[in-house]
Scaffold this motif. Structure first.
Motif, PDB file in Angstrom:
ATOM      1  N   GLU A  55     -24.920  49.553  49.117  1.00 25.07           N
ATOM      2  CA  GLU A  55     -24.259  50.822  48.842  1.00 25.07           C
ATOM      3  C   GLU A  55     -25.139  51.957  49.355  1.00 25.07           C
ATOM      4  OE1 GLU A  55     -21.313  50.693  47.808  1.00 25.07           O
ATOM      5  OE2 GLU A  55     -21.113  48.749  46.826  1.00 25.07           O
ATOM      6  N   PRO A 681     -29.184  49.869  45.286  1.00 27.44           N
ATOM      7  CA  PRO A 681     -27.731  50.108  45.204  1.00 27.44           C
ATOM      8  C   PRO A 681     -26.970  49.083  46.046  1.00 27.44           C
ATOM      9  CG  PRO A 681     -28.816  51.804  46.514  1.00 27.44           C
ATOM     10  CD  PRO A 681     -29.895  51.010  45.876  1.00 27.44           C
ATOM     11  N   THR A 683     -23.542  45.801  45.803  1.00 28.84           N
ATOM     12  CA  THR A 683     -22.495  45.099  45.068  1.00 28.84           C
ATOM     13  C   THR A 683     -22.535  43.628  45.430  1.00 28.84           C
ATOM     14  OG1 THR A 683     -21.049  47.033  44.948  1.00 28.84           O
ATOM     15  CG2 THR A 683     -20.022  44.879  44.647  1.00 28.84           C
ATOM     16  N   ARG A 694     -21.935  45.365  40.330  1.00 25.29           N
ATOM     17  CA  ARG A 694     -22.250  46.565  41.124  1.00 25.29           C
ATOM     18  C   ARG A 694     -23.459  47.246  40.515  1.00 25.29           C
ATOM     19  NH1 ARG A 694     -20.952  52.193  41.485  1.00 25.29           N
ATOM     20  NH2 ARG A 694     -20.901  52.853  43.693  1.00 25.29           N
ATOM     21  N   GLN A 695     -24.441  47.485  41.359  1.00 21.77           N
ATOM     22  CA  GLN A 695     -25.668  48.131  40.908  1.00 21.77           C
ATOM     23  C   GLN A 695     -25.693  49.556  41.448  1.00 21.77           C
ATOM     24  OE1 GLN A 695     -30.514  47.383  40.839  1.00 21.77           O
ATOM     25  NE2 GLN A 695     -29.209  45.872  41.813  1.00 21.77           N
ATOM     26  N   HIS A 696     -25.678  50.502  40.540  1.00 20.20           N
ATOM     27  CA  HIS A 696     -25.683  51.910  40.916  1.00 20.20           C
ATOM     28  C   HIS A 696     -27.044  52.485  40.560  1.00 20.20           C
ATOM     29  CE1 HIS A 696     -24.033  55.887  41.797  1.00 20.20           C
ATOM     30  NE2 HIS A 696     -24.681  56.309  40.716  1.00 20.20           N
ATOM     31  N   THR A 697     -27.767  52.950  41.588  1.00 20.05           N
ATOM     32  CA  THR A 697     -29.098  53.487  41.321  1.00 20.05           C
ATOM     33  C   THR A 697     -29.587  54.300  42.508  1.00 20.05           C
ATOM     34  OG1 THR A 697     -31.413  52.913  40.830  1.00 20.05           O
ATOM     35  CG2 THR A 697     -30.193  51.373  42.209  1.00 20.05           C
ATOM     36  N   SER A 705     -31.754  51.613  36.717  1.00 15.83           N
ATOM     37  CA  SER A 705     -30.552  51.212  37.434  1.00 15.83           C
ATOM     38  C   SER A 705     -29.456  50.899  36.427  1.00 15.83           C
ATOM     39  CB  SER A 705     -30.845  49.981  38.297  1.00 15.83           C
ATOM     40  OG  SER A 705     -29.713  49.622  39.061  1.00 15.83           O
ATOM     41  N   THR A 761     -21.395  47.037  31.059  1.00 14.16           N
ATOM     42  CA  THR A 761     -22.372  47.871  31.767  1.00 14.16           C
ATOM     43  C   THR A 761     -23.760  47.638  31.201  1.00 14.16           C
ATOM     44  OG1 THR A 761     -20.716  49.571  32.212  1.00 14.16           O
ATOM     45  CG2 THR A 761     -23.022  50.234  32.356  1.00 14.16           C
TER      46      THR A 761
END
Length: 929
Positions: A55, A681, A683, A694-697, A705, A761
């Motif tokens: 991402e 970041p 998926t 999904r890793q959002h960071t 994260s 989450t």
């Protein structure tokens, strides 16, 4: 000839290449799943590149720079050296230069290696993005290499090109090693002679021959397009170079344009004509062809001096007359063809090796290669097989003659395997299998002692990761010869020493030996021989941390020095980028067998620092812009275009930048757990479980994260979150907003087991601290880290910066309060007038990766006691105080200061009065947490 592979065998084995190999290009059309023989001994297995989507973030930005290069670079330039070696038309493509072309270092003896790297990069890019531009380039390259191998299997064939008078001519690509062999009797016993040729030189090579008729380097006559002064030269001799009777032209022949050359010998006079004009006459040339006697060789394009180049360009005609033509006759040849009475070749053929004689004497010629041809039909290279043959008799290193031919073979083999894994193009696997068959045919007949000697030769005997690639090939083909081939590369002295945990690395060529051990791990997979795995584990421990720089790299000027000497080896050529690439591969391979967090701690260090920092932060159509060495001396400026841009490190750099996601996630071999190794970041699509993660960071700009589970169904597994070894400021995990109980330990995995549902989450918080790492041999030489990131000072000074960090240290032991953040620039700080920034930023600023620690006085909370900071055998007084951090509160710190001061006073290292001032300052000061 390579045996055909059954479709069933291919489909059963095809996914292994990406899973077990370095490239990790797993998720192409032919590699829908990861599994097979290699994985049987693994505790943990990887995901394919196509299963993990990057991402937006640091890695995606760096990757896009390399993808732009991959999209725009003309692959035909890389294929040029292969096509030339096979005598095929190169279409006017220009080889890249540097190490990838005839004009590079050591005459381009490593050419072909970069093509393999480029194929791997394309395969990884295609597996990661699905962008068809990469698939199309792969198919073009594989098709071209198939044509090259077919041409090498056959006798040379005329390369027909446009001729002089609207007809055809015989082209000769530079690097093709092809020449024309004429039959004996070409010169008859003539006492007078005219030799004439139409030539179109394609390169400024000195001493390339139009013709050379002789026995050796004693009796001959020749015509060269350029002598050492760049002008045509004719010579005849019966006593070698020192006795030559010669004619030298006045000017260089133009490149890529037809020129007519003629030489007449009669009555003791020689005359040289260029385009019908006399350019040299020598009335003292007593020798004639008849004086040479019977000659063994009559060559067009080849010299009897083996160091001379083969003629590159085209022949438009060659004629010999048994008399000296007049000047008018030679001038008349400029507008029309005329046939010599001794021999005449028009070069009008369009295929095949034969060249017809038009003189009526039936002296037909034939096209040859100077090196004959391959010993086995599976041979594929961008140069003749001679390097491989010469290696077998070499006693010492000479890379100008032999430069790591099996290393080059590895890159080509690896690229083909990765191309197959990404596209399913069976031509690529057939080419790879043929290479394995060819290597086995060469190496299996050599005595064991010869093999051991070969693999021990610096550079010439370097074979890179070929063992790993051959093991992957064996998984695909099932051929016993391929597994036997992998074991023929065993360097027993090194393997035995490392298996016994005996460190013999001092003085060894680092990148020659690191990939050996990744190969040993794969041999363990294939054979179960514990010696291989034990040697690899022990070797890793000899490098980390004992020969590791702060950024994760190793080696000095490509070699290892003594164990634990870090500050003493810092220089302008430390940390070869290939070494970091291969240490990452080895760490990853070892983790599959034993999921020790130390392997991934190292992986994070080297990836987030040296590997990311080795790529310049700009795109370039011509160069990948990757470092070779990364100098760690004060004020060093990174060089992103070393040696014209085609070194080994730029090759591995292209690969690194297209597989950043290969180790973000692993799965337990039985599917019971998901390892989150890196906070990046991305998926993950975990098809086996039917879920996504999904890793959002913004990590490492963000200190944590967030992972979100998606998909259409529930899945039970243990989520194992890596707790970095440096994470001493805490590691907190919550699921759906609720804190997960437990005490995560730095340098471990924190496990959360449950049935996961879509929408779950997980929030991971990893507070950073500023810390230093001391050089093992000089504690005053230190590197600065903030979380996983090496911070480097941007300063043109060429001496160590002297910095103090305890002045405002917090009760936690965090040194960050001594630095001032730069507004608007995450992870940028200033200290003592110097800006500190992440090493991973690929700039051309002069940097300081190491500094010298200077704490001249005892200071607490910004208050200076006025007391000199005394030094003991294990560091200074302040070092001993802060070694006990973190402190619960100010009182705990003061208690520690009192204890240390009392001990130092008792030892006579501090006076009682100074001790009182130190303690009073500690009490008076204010501290941040």
């Amino acid at each position: 000839m390579a045996q055909p592979l059954s479709r069933r065998t291919l489909l059963q084995a095809t996914a292994l290449v990406a899973a077990a190999g370095a490239a990790g290009a797993a998720a192409g059309p032919a590699a829908a799943a990861v599994g097979g023989a290699a994985e049987a001994s693994w505790t943990v297995r990887p995901f394919g590149l196509g299963d993990v989507a990057l991402e937006a973030g640091l890695f995606a930005d760096k990757r896009e720079l390399m993808l732009d290069h991959a999209r725009g670079y003309d692959e035909n330039r890389l294929l040029q050296v292969f096509r030339a070696n096979a005598g095929l038309d190169t279409g006017g493509a220009v080889a890249p230069g540097g190490w990838e072309g005839l004009d590079g270092e050591a005459n381009g003896n490593l050419r072909g290696h970069y093509t393999g790297h480029f194929l791997t990069m394309l395969a990884q890019a295609y597996a990661s993005t699905g962008d068809e531009v990469f698939g199309a380039k792969i198919r073009t390259m594989v098709g071209a290499l198939e044509e090259v191998r077919a041409a090498l299997r056959q006798e040379p064939s005329v390369l027909s090109v446009p001729g002089v008078f609207g007809g055809r001519a015989a082209g000769n690509e530079r690097g093709s090693y092809r020449y024309v062999e004429l039959p004996s009797g070409v010169l008859g016993d003539a006492s007078a002679v005219t030799l004439a040729a139409w030539v179109k030189p394609g390169h400024e090579d000195s001493w390339a021959r139009v013709f050379d008729f002789g026995n050796d380097t004693t009796r001959y006559l020749y015509l060269a397009t350029r002598n050492a002064n760049g002008v045509p030269r004719f010579a005849i001799t019966t006593g070698g170079a020192g006795a030559e009777q010669g004619l030298d032209g006045l000017a260089a022949l133009p490149l890529d344009r037809w020129s007519h050359l003629a030489v007449t010998l009669a009555d003791g006079t020689g005359t040289l004509y260029v385009d019908g004009t006399v350019v040299a006459r020598n009335p003292a040339m007593s020798l004639t062809p008849a004086a040479l006697g019977t000659l063994a060789h009559h060559w067009l394009g080849r010299s009897h001096y083996t160091a001379d180049p083969v003629f590159a360009g085209a022949f438009g005609g060659f004629d010999v007359w048994s008399r000296a033509l007049s000047g008018d006759e030679i001038a008349g040849l400029q507008g029309d063809r005329a046939s010599g009475d001794l021999v005449s070749y028009a070069f009008g053929e369009t295929s095949g090796p034969g060249l017809a004689d038009g003189s009526g004497r039936g002296l037909d010629a034939v096209l040859r290669r100077t090196w004959g041809g391959p010993s086995h039909p599976g041979f594929l290279a961008a140069y003749p097989e001679t390097q491989f043959i010469l290696l077998e008799s070499m006693a010492g290193s000479d890379y100008t003659k032999v430069w790591a031919p099996y290393y080059t073979a590895h890159k080509i083999l690896r690229g083909l395997l990765d191309a197959y894994g990404a596209t399913g193009d069976e031509r690529a696997l057939d080419l790879a299998s043929g290479m394995g068959d060819w290597m086995y045919s060469r190496l299996s007949v050599l005595p064991a002692a010869t093999l051991q000697r070969m693999w021990g030769i610096f550079s010439s005997g370097e074979f890179g990761g070929i063992v790993e690639a051959v093991c992957d090939l064996h998984d695909l083909t099932g051929k016993g010869e391929h597994l036997a081939l992998a074991r023929l590369f065993d360097l027993d002295s090194l393997i035995d020493a490392c298996a016994a945990n005996t460190d013999t690395l001092d003085g060894l060529h680092a990148n020659q030996h690191i990939p050996v051990f990744t190969g040993l791990v794969r041999l363990y997979d294939a054979t179960g021989e514990e010696r291989y795995l034990t040697a690899a584990k022990n070797f890793w421990g000899m490098v980390v941390p004992h020969r590791m720089y702060g950024i994760g790299g190793t080696s000095t000027a490509e070699f290892w020095k003594a164990r634990d000497v870090i500050a003493g080896t810092l220089g302008a050529s430390t940390a070869e980028t290939c070494c970091a690439y291969n240490m990452l591969k080895l760490s990853r391979a070892l983790f599959f067998h034993e999921p020790d967090p130390a392997y991934l701690d190292y992986y994070e260090r080297a990836l987030y620092n040296q590997v990311l920092g080795s790529k310049q932060d700009r795109a370039d159509a011509e160069k990948p812009l990757v470092t070779y060495f990364i100098g760690l001396t004060p004020g060093h400026v990174r060089d992103y275009t070393p040696k014209q841009g085609t070194t080994c490190c730029e090759g591995t750099g292209m690969e690194s930048a297209t597989k950043y996601q290969d180790s973000v996630y692993f799965a337990a071999a039985d599917g019971s757990a998901l390892y989150v190794n890196l906070y990046s970041p991305s998926t993950l699509t975990w098809a086996e479980k039917g879920i996504t993660v999904r890793q959002h960071t913004g990590y490492p700009r963000e200190q944590g994260s967030t992972l979100t589970v998606g998909g259409q169904r529930q899945a039970r597994f243990a989520l194992r979150l890596r707790v970095p070894g440096w994470a001493t400021a805490g590691f907190r995990v919550s699921v759906n907003g609720r804190a997960v109980p437990g005490t995560p330990r730095p340098g471990s995995y924190f496990t959360v087991s449950r049935t996961w549902r879509p929408g779950d989450t997980v929030r991971v918080s990893i507070p950073f601290r500023l810390r230093v790492e001391q050089a093992l041999d000089d504690p005053s030489v230190q590197a600065l880290f903030y979380g996983p990131v090496t911070l480097v000072g941007r300063n043109p000074a060429t001496e160590y910066l002297e910095l103090g960090l305890y002045r405002n240290a917090g009760l936690s032991g965090d040194l960050l309060p001594s630095l001032a953040p730069v507004p608007g620039s995450p992870l940028h700080f200033t200290l003592a007038g110097t800006e500190f920034a992440p090493f991973y930023e690929g700039t051309e600023d002069p940097t300081h990766a190491y500094f010298r620690r200077s704490e001249p006085t005892v200071v607490f909370g910004g208050l200076d006691s006025g007391v000199a900071n005394p030094a003991g055998s294990d560091g200074s007084l302040l070092d001993e105080v802060w070694a006990a951090a973190p402190f619960r509160d100010k009182a705990a710190l003061v208690t520690r200061v009192r204890s240390v001061v009392d001990a130092w006073v008792a030892d006579g290292l501090v006076t009682a009065a100074d001790g009182d001032r130190v303690l009073a300052t500690a009490r008076e000061a204010s501290y941040v947490r």
